[in-house]
Enzyme design. Structure first.
Site, PDB file in Angstrom:
ATOM      1  N   SER A  87       3.008   7.264   1.472  1.00 24.08           N
ATOM      2  CA  SER A  87       2.759   5.828   1.649  1.00 24.08           C
ATOM      3  C   SER A  87       3.855   4.936   1.094  1.00 24.08           C
ATOM      4  CB  SER A  87       1.424   5.439   1.001  1.00 24.08           C
ATOM      5  OG  SER A  87       0.342   5.894   1.777  1.00 24.08           O
ATOM      6  N   LYS A 104       5.471   2.430   3.472  1.00 25.66           N
ATOM      7  CA  LYS A 104       5.021   1.050   3.696  1.00 25.66           C
ATOM      8  C   LYS A 104       5.974   0.025   3.095  1.00 25.66           C
ATOM      9  CE  LYS A 104       0.102   2.304   3.903  1.00 25.66           C
ATOM     10  NZ  LYS A 104       0.149   3.729   3.574  1.00 25.66           N
ATOM     11  N   SER A 156      -3.212   0.173   0.144  1.00 24.56           N
ATOM     12  CA  SER A 156      -2.431   1.176   0.875  1.00 24.56           C
ATOM     13  C   SER A 156      -3.120   1.517   2.189  1.00 24.56           C
ATOM     14  CB  SER A 156      -2.237   2.447   0.031  1.00 24.56           C
ATOM     15  OG  SER A 156      -1.256   3.275   0.614  1.00 24.56           O
TER      16      SER A 156
END
Length: 626
Positions: free
Chosen positions: A180, A183, A240
């Site tokens: 993640s 991102k 997230s």
């Protein structure tokens, strides 16, 4: 008790055998007993023999009893506690060195056991070996678990934001799965669009069907939901949320994930992230997606340098949608001095990742940790390398983050350990030990946050409008459902000219006569400017009437009155005038509306059943009764 009994029985035993002179201890007593027997003369020889046999039979039994008693006393003496002198004899016993224990609880348990009094009912331990006998090497007990070290090392780096110098690093150019932390690139492109004016903070972000179908972690909004861009960024960076990351990416690339991924890779190449490749906006696992600690540090530095006004989006401690509070996964926030970002990440193949930043006295450091086994280990290592970075003078370092050479090799996949039995057990033991620790996560640089997290509210709606959605809409009704398009208009006069009754094989006279006139009108030259224009009622219509649209008729002529041809059976068509235009309907062309009821221009039929429901019933006889 057995000793005196044996002594009393000893004279009788010896007296029964006058010839047993080899018993030295009882010779005198046996001689005296024999003299007494000879003097008395009370017994005969036969009586003496009988008495001797009885005594001989009793000797073995008494001896066995005495010997058994002696053996029992000897065993009891050995089993008892050693004398004080024997216990205090120095240097006579070799004590093996105990294996050190890692926990304080085990040490306290050992001290308690050594101070506890001996249990008299418990048998004493076996005697230790003497000093002359060599002692065996101590062996690890079978029941003591041995922790298996992870079959890999973590990748990490610390960079000074102002100078770009590397303060410390370990395997920083090794390819890893970013998870993640991907991102951060999605956020970078969104902030870039804001800076260039292509988007605003209230621009709508629509949750598409593809976005709503993403795997957790996610907000879970249905397809068609509309969010402001600033709220969407908060959801993506704090929660997230994979679905919101996909929605942001699609909204920046005309609803196309592929186009946005192309933008991500192009921007990574421009920033110098040469060992990075993205395949989606959220970092979910997939073939061909990888990065390095060095490249992620470059991305974090670009965000800090180019968008300082938006640094507050990366240190939000929690958000709420009015129903639940969602806390940031970065446990450095509020616990490490100066922590102010940035993003966490986790999949089995990557382990636990963290891109963090901290600022003290105007100096900002960026740290990256990839491949930790759990959040406790990740935050502990991040705090340690950040603290060491603040204690390091950048002037003593020469290497810049851009100058680190790449490391050849495949992407490191640690799924077998992180999501296997060994990794899960290690994380579980870490959580158990955390309950007994005085310091948070076992780090002297982390402190427990004893206040509620600072929480921001987010939600749907409030966005501006665009070509896809109106302003202020929270969810688009019937989003993604295709709108039916109208059928194309029926053919024009050419169909009328060629129209033939398939049943009768003949064409109406009006249609045949009107066809040449229609062709002549279409090919005739335009009237001169001197001639007066024809009245609007006499000009042909661009579109047929509603009835004509259903029946397939055509406008074939003009004049004061127009004729309409409609189905009239097998004898021919019918015409009528409408608005000065002549409408003709060939035989054999059936309108859907004509099948829904009886014809009104013929004899009224009492049978009102529509033709579409089957065969019509024949007319009943006049004399029939219902």
């Amino acid at each position: 008790m057995a000793g005196p009994a044996c002594q009393r029985a000893a004279p009788a035993v010896v007296a029964t055998d006058r010839g047993a002179t080899d018993r030295n201890a009882l010779d005198g007593m046996a001689g005296a007993r024999a003299a007494g027997d000879r003097t008395a003369g009370a017994r005969t020889a036969g009586d003496k023999d009988e008495f001797r046999e009885k005594r001989v039979v009793q000797i073995p039994l008494i001896e066995r009893l005495c010997r058994s008693a002696v053996v029992a006393l000897a065993i009891a003496g050995l089993a008892g506690p050693l004398p004080a002198a024997a216990q205090a004899a120095p240097g006579s016993v070799v004590v093996p060195t105990p294996k050190p224990t890692s926990s304080a609880a085990a040490k306290e348990a050992g001290e308690t056991a050594s101070k506890a009094p001996a249990d008299p009912a418990r048998p004493a331990p076996a005697p230790a070996e003497s000093a002359a006998t060599p002692a065996a090497e101590p062996q690890t007990p079978a029941e003591t678990p041995v922790e298996t070290p992870p079959p890999y090392t973590m990748s990490s780096i610390v960079v000074d934001a102002a100078t770009g110098k590397v303060l410390s690093e370990q395997d920083a150019t090794e390819r890893r799965y970013p998870a993640s932390t991907t991102k951060l690139m999605t956020a970078y492109l969104a902030l870039k669009a804001l800076r260039e004016g292509r988007r605003s903070l209230d621009s709508p972000v629509i949750v598409t069907r593809l976005a709503a179908a993403q795997a957790p972690s996610k907000m879970g909004y249905p397809a068609g939901s509309v969010i402001r861009l600033d709220n969407a960024l908060k959801m993506m960076l704090v929660k997230s949320a994979n679905d919101i990351a996909m929605a942001i990416g699609q909204s920046l690339a005309h609803e196309s994930e592929e186009d946005f991924v192309t933008l991500m890779n192009a921007e990574a190449a421009r920033l110098g992230m040469h060992e990075t490749r993205f395949i989606n906006p959220n970092g979910l696992p997939g073939e061909g997606q990888y990065s390095t600690a060095r490249d992620l540090a470059l991305l974090a530095l670009a965000i800090r340098r180019e968008f300082p006004a938006f640094s507050g989006y990366f240190d939000i401690e929690a958000i709420t949608n009015g129903k639940a509070i969602m806390k940031n996964g970065n446990k450095l926030l509020g616990r490490f001095e100066g922590a102010d970002g940035m993003k966490t990440g986790y999949i089995c193949a990557s382990g636990f990742n963290l891109v963090s930043a901290a600022t003290r006295e105007g100096r900002t450091l960026v740290a990256v940790v990839l491949g930790a086994n759990g959040t406790i280990e990740r935050e502990r290592l991040s705090a340690a390398i950040l603290q060491a970075g603040f204690e390091t003078d950048p002037a003593t370092k020469d290497e810049r983050v851009e100058d680190l050479p790449p490391t050849p090799g495949e992407v490191v996949d640690i799924s077998d350990y992180i999501c296997g039995q060994a990794g899960r057990t290690a994380r579980a033991n870490e959580r158990v030990e955390e309950n007994d620790r005085e310091e948070m996560f076992g780090s002297p640089y982390l402190t427990e946050m004893k206040r509620p997290p600072v929480t921001l509210k987010v939600g749907l709606g409030g966005a501006a409008g665009n070509e896809l959605v109106a302003a202020g809409v929270s969810i688009i009704a019937n989003y993604g459902i295709p709108i039916p398009t109208p059928r194309p208009e029926p053919p024009a006069s050419e169909v009328v000219a060629d129209g033939v009754d398939n049943d009768a094989g003949t064409a109406p006279a009006e249609a045949m006569a009107g066809a040449p006139a229609a062709k002549a009108a279409a090919t005739s030259a335009a009237p001169s400017a001197a001639e007066p224009a024809a009245p609007a009622a006499e000009q042909p219509r661009d579109k047929p009437s509603a009835a004509n649209a259903y029946t397939g008729g055509a406008i074939t002529g003009g004049g004061a009155a127009a004729a309409v041809t409609s189905p009239g059976g097998t004898t021919g068509g019918k015409t009528h005038t409408e608005g000065g235009a002549r409408l003709e309907f060939p035989l054999g062309v059936r309108s859907p509306m004509a099948k829904r009821g009886p014809r009104l221009d013929s004899r009224m039929d009492t049978n009102m059943r529509p033709a579409g429901f089957g065969r019509q019933r024949p007319d009943a006889p006049a004399n029939s009764v219902n």
